[in-house]
Design an enzyme around this catalytic site. Structure first.
Site, PDB file in Angstrom:
ATOM      1  N   ASN A   1       0.760  -1.120   0.060  1.00 17.71           N
ATOM      2  CA  ASN A   1      -0.018   0.167  -0.162  1.00 17.71           C
ATOM      3  C   ASN A   1       0.663   1.619   0.163  1.00 17.71           C
ATOM      4  OD1 ASN A   1      -2.173   0.903   0.564  1.00 17.71           O
ATOM      5  ND2 ASN A   1      -1.162   2.544   2.769  1.00 17.71           N
TER       6      ASN A   1
ATOM      7  N   GLN B   1      -8.743   5.252   1.955  1.00 19.84           N
ATOM      8  CA  GLN B   1      -7.776   4.441   0.844  1.00 19.84           C
ATOM      9  C   GLN B   1      -6.704   5.186  -0.029  1.00 19.84           C
ATOM     10  OE1 GLN B   1     -11.051   2.654  -1.148  1.00 19.84           O
ATOM     11  NE2 GLN B   1     -10.574   0.293   0.000  1.00 19.84           N
TER      12      GLN B   1
ATOM     13  N   ASP C   1       1.568   6.787   0.265  1.00 20.87           N
ATOM     14  CA  ASP C   1       0.994   5.864  -0.531  1.00 20.87           C
ATOM     15  C   ASP C   1       0.621   5.937  -1.627  1.00 20.87           C
ATOM     16  OD1 ASP C   1      -2.088   5.004   0.965  1.00 20.87           O
ATOM     17  OD2 ASP C   1      -2.772   6.053  -0.675  1.00 20.87           O
TER      18      ASP C   1
ATOM     19  N   ASP D   1      -0.602  -6.971   3.320  1.00 17.20           N
ATOM     20  CA  ASP D   1      -0.189  -5.509   4.810  1.00 17.20           C
ATOM     21  C   ASP D   1      -1.518  -4.571   4.397  1.00 17.20           C
ATOM     22  OD1 ASP D   1       0.757  -4.036   7.150  1.00 17.20           O
ATOM     23  OD2 ASP D   1       1.529  -2.759   6.153  1.00 17.20           O
TER      24      ASP D   1
ATOM     25  N   HIS E   1      -6.652  -0.212   2.840  1.00 19.03           N
ATOM     26  CA  HIS E   1      -6.137   1.240   2.212  1.00 19.03           C
ATOM     27  C   HIS E   1      -6.278   1.041   1.338  1.00 19.03           C
ATOM     28  CE1 HIS E   1      -5.903   2.341   6.136  1.00 19.03           C
ATOM     29  NE2 HIS E   1      -5.928   1.031   6.665  1.00 19.03           N
TER      30      HIS E   1
ATOM     31  N   GLU F   1      -5.018  -8.682   4.879  1.00 14.80           N
ATOM     32  CA  GLU F   1      -5.949  -7.274   6.391  1.00 14.80           C
ATOM     33  C   GLU F   1      -6.686  -6.707   5.894  1.00 14.80           C
ATOM     34  OE1 GLU F   1      -3.463  -5.491  10.025  1.00 14.80           O
ATOM     35  OE2 GLU F   1      -3.286  -4.489   7.907  1.00 14.80           O
TER      36      GLU F   1
END
Ligand code: LM2
Ligand code: CA
Length: 592
Positions: free
Chosen positions: A133, A183, A192, A222, A226, A248
Site C-alpha cells: 500500500n 484508501q 501512499d 498488509d 487501504h 488484512e
C-alpha cells in the site's frame, strides 16, 4: 478457504516421515494408520503459523525440526523486502519498504531460498508479508544500504507514483466518514502508492511474481483495507500462478470499508474472532457453544483466517477495539488457542513472536539490527507455536467433522467432540474438574495432545477424565499415547562404573523421541546415531540409566529425534558433571 495446491513434491524426507510415524505408532491402538497418514498432510491443509520477526535461517530450521513433523500447513514470514532501517531499535521499520530486493534484516536472497526449500521439503507452504500500500514515511537508508527519501526511491518509484498532490493523512474519523480518504490518504504518514496507476501495479506485481518464482506460495497483504478492492483485484490479475492471498482488512463497526468488499479477492483476516475470544476467556466460556458468524464475525468461516492475536493486536490491547489476549496471559492465552484449533471456523493461524516489555522494541538482533537466530531456550522468543504442535495434529485429524456432545458446566468448563475423530475439554477455572464425559470416540487409549497423560475411552464412548485447573485435554483418533521407544536395558551393577540416571523433563510432539548423547563412549561419543534412548513411561520426564566410568568428567546434551529422522539439539552450552568414585549418580534436567 485455502485453495488446494499441488503438494510439495514427495521427497525422500516426506516419505521417511510416513515410514517413521508408522514404526513408532503403538501397535495396541489400531488407529496407527491414521497417525501415519496425518504425519505429513499435503501442503495447504494444516493451520498457518506466523513466525513473526524470525530470520530466514531460523524459519528454515523450524520447518524441518518442528513445523513439518507437527503438521502445520503453511508458515507466514515477515516482509522480505529491503526496508527503512532503524538499526534494530524498533520492530516496525520492516513495514516501510524502500525497494523490492531481498536484502532485509532477516537475511539475504540465498537464505530466503534455502528457507523455502527447507519448508517445502517439510511439507509446508511459505507465505510472505506483502507491504504494497505504501513505501516509507521516514528515514534515508535501508538494511541493504540503499539511499532513498520519502516519495523518491531511485529505480523503483518517483514522486508522481504517490498520492501526494497534495498528500493527506488518514485520521480516526475517516474510517466512519470517508472511505476515499482511508484508501487515498497516508496511513501513519507512509507514502501512499497510487495503486490506480498501471506503472505502480506492474511494479507491485513484479515484486510479488519474483517471490512466487522463488517458491513463495501465498501472501499476507498488509493494510489491504487501504487499497481499493478494484486496485487490488487489478494487481491480482497480474500475478503469475495462483498464490493464496489473505488480506488484512481490520473490521470496525460502522466503517465505510468492510471486509466483505474483499472476499472476492482473497481470504480475509477475521479480527472479530480474537476480540470475542478475549471476552469469553476472560469471562465465561460456556457461551462459546454458539460461537460463529452470528456473533458479528465479519466474514464466513470459509473465507476467514482466524487468530487469537497478531503482532499489532498484542501491542494494542486497549486500542480501537483491538483488545486481544497475548502470550502475557499465559494459560488463558493457551486455552484460547486450543479452542481456535479445535473449533470449526476459518483457517486458524497460530502467532509466535518475540517477548517484549517495551511495545516499540525490536527483536533480538546484532549490531546493525540484523535479526539473530531465534533461540527458544533464551526467553527472548515466545516459541508459542511449539506449545500447539499436538493441537495442530488434532486440527488436522478432525478436519471436515462437526461439533457434537457439547458439555458445559454453566461457567468456565466446556467439552465437545468433533465427529468420531476427536474430543476436547477446556477448563478455564481455577480448580480441577473430574467427571465422566461422552467423547464419541471409539474405545481405546489416546494421548492428551493438549497436555500430558492419556484418556481411556470405554466401549460406550465415555471416559472418566480429570481436567486440571486452567488446562485442556484433547484426544484424537490417530493420536496414541506418547510412543515409548524400547528403553536401553537397565544396567547391572559394575565395579568401577557408576549407574547414572538421566531424568529429563522434555515436552515433545507426536512421533518425537528423546535421547542423551555425550563425550563418553557409553553416551555415543557425540554421535546422535549412537545416542541412548530415554523412556517416556513417566512423560514428560524421559528416563534412562547408563553405566559411566567412575570419577570422570562427562559432557552431554539431550536431543530429540523427529519422525522424519532429523535431530533437534538442545541449545548450548553442553551440560557437564563428574561421576563420583563409587555409588550412583542422578541427573535431573529440563530441556533447553
Ligand atoms: C499494518 N497493517 O496494515 C501492519 O500490520 C502494522 O504493523 C504497520 O504499522 C502498518 N500496517 C503499516 O504497514 C507499523 C507500526 C507503526 C509504524 C508503521 C511503519 O504499528 O507504528 O509507524 O509500522 O513503520 C511508524 C511510526 C509512526 C510514523 C510512521 C511513519 O510509529 O509514528 O508516523 O512510522 O514514519 C508518523
Ligand atoms: Ca492506499
Amino acid at each position: 478457504m485455502r485453495s488446494y495446491k499441488p503438494p510439495a513434491p514427495l521427497t525422500a524426507a516426506v516419505l521417511s516421515v510416513l515410514a517413521g510415524a508408522a514404526l513408532l505408532a503403538p501397535v495396541s491402538l489400531g488407529a496407527a494408520s491414521s497417525a501415519a497418514a496425518q504425519a505429513a498432510p499435503p501442503a495447504g491443509t494444516g493451520p498457518i503459523v506466523k513466525l513473526w520477526s524470525w530470520n530466514w535461517n531460523s524459519v528454515a530450521r523450524e520447518c524441518t525440526d518442528v513445523l513439518g513433523p507437527a503438521g502445520y500447513g503453511a508458515v507466514q514470514v515477515s516482509p522480505p523486502h529491503d526496508s527503512m532501517s532503524k538499526g534494530g531499535s524498533v520492530w516496525w521499520d520492516i513495514y516501510q519498504p524502500a525497494r523490492y530486493t531481498l536484502t532485509s534484516k532477516f537475511g539475504d536472497e540465498d537464505a530466503f531460498k534455502r528457507m523455502i526449500k527447507a519448508c517445502h521439503d517439510a511439507g509446508l507452504e511459505v507465505h510472505a508479508d506483502a507491504v504494497i500500500n505504501h513505501m516509507t514515511g521516514q528515514g534515508s537508508t535501508s538494511y541493504g544500504g540503499y539511499g532513498f527519501s520519502k516519495y523518491d526511491y531511485p529505480g523503483t518509484y518517483s514522486s508522481w507514483d504517490f498520492r501526494n498532490s497534495p498528500a493527506c493523512v488518514i485520521d480516526d474519523a475517516d474510517y466512519r466518514n470517508d472511505g476515499w480518504r482511508v484508501q487515498n490518504c497516508e496511513l501513519s504518514g507512509l507514502a501512499d502508492l497510487n495503486t490506480g496507476s498501471e506503472y505502480v501495479r506492474n511494479q507491485i506485481a513484479g515484486w510479488l511474481n519474483r517471490l512466487t518464482a522463488l517458491g513463495v506460495d501465498g501472501f499476507r497483504v498488509d493494510a489491504a483495507k487501504h487499497i481499493h478492492p478494484d486496485d487490488l483485484a487489478a494487481i491480482k490479475s497480474k500475478l503469475t500462478g495462483s498464490p493464496y492471498l489473505h488480506l488484512e482488512v481490520i473490521h470496525g463497526d460502522g466503517e465505510k470499508v468492510q471486509p466483505g468488499q474483499y472476499t472476492g479477492i482473497g481470504d480475509v483476516h477475521e479480527f472479530v474472532f480474537g476480540r470475542k475470544l478475549k471476552e469469553q476467556f476472560t469471562g465465561q466460556i460456556h457461551w462459546l457453544e454458539t460461537f460463529g458468524q452470528s456473533w458479528g464475525l465479519s466474514v464466513p468461516g470459509d473465507k476467514a483466517v482466524t487468530f487469537v492475536d497478531n503482532h499489532d493486536t498484542e501491542r494494542k490491547e486497549s486500542w480501537k477495539n483491538d483488545a486481544t489476549l497475548t502470550y502475557k496471559y499465559g494459560d488463558t492465552y493457551k486455552l484460547a488457542n486450543v479452542f481456535m484449533l479445535a473449533w470449526p471456523y476459518g483457517t486458524p493461524r497460530v502467532y509466535s513472536g518475540f517477548t517484549w516489555s517495551d511495545k516499540e522494541a525490536g527483536p533480538p538482533s546484532s549490531g546493525g539490527g540484523f535479526v539473530t537466530d531465534a533461540d527458544c531456550g533464551s526467553g527472548r522468543w515466545t516459541c508459542f507455536h511449539r506449545q500447539m504442535t499436538g493441537m495442530v495434529g488434532f486440527h488436522n485429524a478432525v478436519a471436515g467433522t462437526s461439533v457434537g456432545n457439547w458439555y458445559d458446566n454453566g461457567n468456565n468448563v466446556i467439552a465437545f467432540s468433533r465427529g468420531n475423530k476427536g474430543w476436547v475439554a477446556i477448563n478455564n477455572e481455577g480448580g480441577s474438574v473430574t467427571r465422566t464425559f461422552t467423547t464419541g470416540l471409539p474405545a481405546g487409549t489416546y494421548a492428551n495432545v493438549a497436555g500430558s497423560g492419556s484418556v481411556t475411552v470405554g466401549s460406550d464412548g465415555t471416559a472418566s477424565v480429570t481436567v486440571p485447573a486452567k488446562s485442556a485435554v484433547a484426544v484424537h483418533v490417530g493420536g496414541g499415547p506418547t510412543p515409548t521407544p524400547t528403553p536401553t536395558p537397565s544396567p547391572t551393577v559394575d565395579p568401577g562404573r557408576i549407574a547414572t540416571s538421566f531424568n529429563a523433563n522434555v515436552t515433545t510432539s507426536w512421533g518425537q523421541n528423546v535421547f542423551v548423547v555425550g563425550d563418553a563412549a557409553e553416551l555415543g561419543g557425540w554421535n546422535p546415531a549412537k545416542a541412548v534412548a530415554l523412556s517416556s513411561a513417566d512423560y514428560p520426564v524421559w528416563k534412562a540409566t547408563v553405566n559411566l566410568p567412575a570419577g570422570r568428567s562427562i559432557s552431554y546434551k539431550y536431543i530429540k529425534k523427529n519422525p522424519d529422522g532429523s535431530v533437534t539439539w538442545e541449545s548450548d552450552p553442553d551440560r557437564s558433571f563428574t561421576t563420583p568414585s563409587s555409588g550412583t549418580a542422578t541427573r535431573t534436567d529440563t530441556w533447553r
